[in-house]
Design an enzyme around this catalytic site. Structure first.
Site, short mmCIF file in Angstrom:
data_model
loop_
_atom_site.label_atom_id
_atom_site.label_comp_id
_atom_site.label_asym_id
_atom_site.label_seq_id
_atom_site.Cartn_x
_atom_site.Cartn_y
_atom_site.Cartn_z
N ASN A 4 27.44 -40.74 25.54
CA ASN A 4 28.14 -41.55 24.56
C ASN A 4 29.63 -41.29 24.75
O ASN A 4 30.14 -40.26 24.33
CB ASN A 4 27.69 -41.16 23.14
N LYS A 6 32.08 -42.78 23.44
CA LYS A 6 32.92 -43.08 22.28
C LYS A 6 34.12 -43.93 22.71
O LYS A 6 33.97 -44.79 23.56
CB LYS A 6 33.34 -41.78 21.60
N HIS A 90 25.23 -44.61 14.94
CA HIS A 90 25.89 -43.33 15.17
C HIS A 90 26.59 -42.87 13.90
O HIS A 90 27.12 -43.69 13.15
CB HIS A 90 26.89 -43.45 16.33
N GLU A 92 29.39 -41.64 13.37
CA GLU A 92 30.79 -42.08 13.23
C GLU A 92 30.84 -43.51 12.69
O GLU A 92 31.75 -43.87 11.94
CB GLU A 92 31.51 -41.94 14.58
N GLU A 162 21.19 -36.20 15.44
CA GLU A 162 22.53 -35.64 15.60
C GLU A 162 23.03 -35.09 14.26
O GLU A 162 23.53 -35.86 13.43
CB GLU A 162 23.49 -36.71 16.11
N GLY A 168 31.02 -32.88 18.10
CA GLY A 168 32.41 -32.68 18.48
C GLY A 168 33.03 -31.41 17.91
O GLY A 168 34.24 -31.21 18.00
N SER A 200 27.43 -31.45 20.39
CA SER A 200 27.98 -30.36 21.19
C SER A 200 27.03 -29.86 22.28
O SER A 200 26.97 -28.66 22.57
CB SER A 200 28.43 -29.21 20.30
P1 PGA Z 1 29.46 -34.40 21.10
O1 PGA Z 1 29.03 -35.85 20.54
O2 PGA Z 1 28.55 -34.12 22.27
O3 PGA Z 1 30.90 -34.56 21.51
O4 PGA Z 1 29.26 -33.43 20.00
C1 PGA Z 1 27.70 -36.24 20.47
C2 PGA Z 1 27.61 -37.62 19.88
O5 PGA Z 1 28.38 -37.93 18.95
O6 PGA Z 1 26.79 -38.45 20.32
#
Ligand code: PGA
Length: 236
Positions: A4, A6, A90, A92, A162, A168, A200
């Site tokens: 992903n 982003k 997601h 976010e 998640e 993140g 992460s």
């Molecule tokens: P990250 O993000 O690996 O940077 O923690 C995972 C995600 O949001 O899909």
């Protein structure tokens, strides 16, 4: 194993990523690989990955096929371009763009109707985990966002667990915590559902996560932006 990206990378950076990434994963037979890129990078990604073992996906879609919806992108648009996957729900999007379980279900249905496979994301906030509500949150997200799919539609999705506090932040759920949450989802989604862990995931923790029988793959944000790092995760 899904990336992903982003809101990172230009088309030129996308091209460079694939030049470096594809040779590193060409022998990976144990998993499917998908890279979910920003809309503007999709043509470059699809072009670069053509004929390879890497599928390309979007990170969101709108549920109408077309219409007066300024700024939106539809399932048929992604499919026509050559996408195979799309991420829906997601955290976010839930946090910053008003996504709800109801709109997750609408987007997922529209994506499947367009012939896309969907990575549907669920997961609890830190405050919810600390309040002991993780299981209830996952049950609510499943009931509102996923349970309304038919069996045929469910066969076209994978679920990504998640935990929002692990995204993140460098704080990964322990493999045991992730597996516990996966079991909650598994009880509702059934034995055939593929359930990815996200939050992460890095080259140095992926092996322990994947050792959990309940964890079928990973959805990787930050560590998917670098071709060497994401290839190490794919080839765990
Ligand atoms: P990250 O993000 O690996 O940077 O923690 C995972 C995600 O949001 O899909």
């Amino acid at each position: 194993m899904a990336a992903n990206w982003k809101m990172y990378k230009t088309p030129a950076e996308t091209k460079t990523f694939f030049e470096n990434f594809l040779p590193l994963v060409k022998d990976a037979k144990h998993c499917e690989i998908a890279v979910c890129a920003p809309f503007v990078d999709l043509p470059a990604a699809i072009d670069a990955a053509a004929g390879s073992n890497v599928a390309i996906g979007g990170q969101n879609l709108y549920w109408a096929k077309e219409g007066a919806f300024t700024g939106e992108i539809s399932g048929p648009m992604l499919k026509t371009l050559g996408c195979e996957w799309v991420i829906v729900g997601h955290s976010e999007r839930r946090q910053y763009f008003g996504e709800t379980d109801e709109t997750v279900l609408k987007r997922t249905k529209a994506a499947i109707e367009a012939g896309l496979k969907v990575i549907v994301c669920v997961g609890e906030l830190l405050a919810e985990r600390e309040a002991g509500e993780t299981e209830a949150v996952l049950e609510k997200q499943y009931a509102g966002g996923i349970a309304g799919l038919s069996a045929e539609e469910k066969a076209q999705i994978v679920i990504a667990y998640e935990p929002v506090w692990a995204i993140g932040t460098g704080k990964t759920a322990t493999p045991e915590m992730a597996a516990d949450a996966h079991r909650v989802i598994r009880k509702m989604a059934g034995a055939d559902m593929r359930i990815l862990y996200g939050g992460s995931v890095k080259p140095d923790n992926v092996t322990a996560l994947m050792a959990q029988e309940e964890i079928d793959g990973a959805l990787v944000g930050g560590a998917s932006l670098d071709p060497v790092s994401f290839s190490k995760i794919v080839n765990f």
